[in-house]
Design an enzyme around this catalytic site. Structure first.
Site, PDB file in Angstrom:
ATOM      1  N   ARG A   1      33.909 -25.140  -1.206  1.00  0.00           N
ATOM      2  CA  ARG A   1      34.551 -23.846  -0.989  1.00  0.00           C
ATOM      3  C   ARG A   1      35.192 -23.316  -2.270  1.00  0.00           C
ATOM      4  NH1 ARG A   1      31.559 -24.878   2.293  1.00  0.00           N
ATOM      5  NH2 ARG A   1      31.837 -24.939   4.550  1.00  0.00           N
TER       6      ARG A   1
ATOM      7  N   SER B   1      35.899 -20.887  10.560  1.00  0.00           N
ATOM      8  CA  SER B   1      36.818 -22.015  10.395  1.00  0.00           C
ATOM      9  C   SER B   1      38.004 -21.585   9.548  1.00  0.00           C
ATOM     10  CB  SER B   1      36.111 -23.196   9.715  1.00  0.00           C
ATOM     11  OG  SER B   1      35.056 -23.669  10.526  1.00  0.00           O
TER      12      SER B   1
ATOM     13  N   GLU C   1      41.059 -21.871   4.591  1.00  0.00           N
ATOM     14  CA  GLU C   1      39.907 -21.244   3.952  1.00  0.00           C
ATOM     15  C   GLU C   1      40.135 -19.752   3.836  1.00  0.00           C
ATOM     16  OE1 GLU C   1      35.971 -21.870   5.330  1.00  0.00           O
ATOM     17  OE2 GLU C   1      36.171 -24.035   5.466  1.00  0.00           O
TER      18      GLU C   1
END
Length: 300
Positions: A173, A223, A293
């Site tokens: 990420r 998510s 995130e």
């Protein structure tokens, strides 16, 4: 903002004033942006960035808004939407260029039509190519790192450039674009020749898994938390008894505890407060710090 609106008008860049950001984020929350511009070409974007840089203006660059939480107070400044930069070109048998505002699903369909394999993991990820490169989006064992040959960008003052190979600094990420201030304008992906039926079968299988396991019927940002090393965020939240926990119009999904969903007129504050509940409870129970995130912009 008068000078900026004059510039946008003179350069024929479409813009809106006091535009609700809930119309441009997958959470469907967020207050108004003072100015919301939608350049249709890289040249328009470059000119606008140069204008902003010369005046010390720091715009918010927006893709599909699928990983973003905007303050309920809104954004007292300029938002630049990349969604009009929408193009896919096949460069050779297995190589494609996609502009930053292109939806990932469109690029995946182009790959399927050309019998190219390697992007199946991205089918169903609700974001744009630019956002996917920015955060090295991934799912089901795949990530953008595996397919991106190079990315094109503009520097904060509008100068074009590109990053390739190790320069992209892809990680979990993460990419170099999270730190260098440049704006992704497009990417070239290199795939492999495959069997059309098998590619389509895998895409449909992964999309089916998403529908079975994820609350796609509600607004969300996917998510919410990164995967902690050695754990799964959703499992820790579920084991903490937080499935179904609500704060205002935001709730931890009963279907997948890694998702926070908007079950009806949630505010960004509701989502942020529920994120805090999840982080504090998981840390108390397991000593694990959950990292988000999703990005938050504006004043809380």
């Amino acid at each position: 903002m008068n000078e900026t609106t004059l510039f946008l008008t003179e350069h024929q860049i479409p813009f809106l004033t006091d535009e609700p950001m809930k119309n441009h984020t997958s959470f469907r929350t967020g207050g108004p942006a003072a100015l919301f511009a939608s350049p249709a070409t890289v040249d328009q974007l470059s000119a606008l960035l140069g204008f902003c840089s010369a005046r010390g203006v720091r715009p918010l660059i927006l893709g599909n808004g699928s990983n973003l939480l905007v303050s309920d107070r809104g954004i007292d400044g300029l938002v630049i939407s990349m969604c009009e930069l929408d193009e896919v070109r096949q460069l050779d048998d297995v190589t494609f260029f996609a502009a930053a505002g292109t939806r990932l699903i469109r690029l995946c369909k182009a790959a399927l039509a050309a019998d190219c394999t390697g992007l199946e993991f991205a089918y169903g990820i609700p974001g744009t190519v630019g956002g996917a490169v920015f955060m090295n989006a991934g799912a089901y064992g795949g990530e953008m790192k595996q397919v991106v040959s190079f990315a094109e960008h503009l520097t904060p003052d509008g100068t074009p450039g590109r990053l390739t190979g190790g320069e992209l600094d892809f990680g979990y990420r993460h990419s170099a674009y999270m730190n260098n201030g440049c704006i992704v304008t497009g990417a070239v992906v290199r795939l492999e020749t495959g069997d059309h039926a098998l590619i389509e079968e895998k895409m449909n299988d992964l999309l089916g898994r998403r529908k079975d396991k994820q609350p796609l019927e509600y607004p969300s940002a996917g998510s919410v938390f990164k995967r902690p090393e050695g754990y799964f965020a959703g499992a820790l939240i579920e084991q903490s008894g937080l499935k179904g926990r609500r704060v205002g119009g935001a709730a931890v999904s009963e279907k997948h505890a890694g998702f926070i969903i908007n079950v009806g007129d949630a505010t960004t504050a509701d989502v942020l407060n529920l994120i805090d509940v999840c982080r504090e409870t998981v840390f108390k129970n397991f000593g694990v710090t959950l990292e988000t995130e999703v990005r938050f912009v504006g004043e809380r």
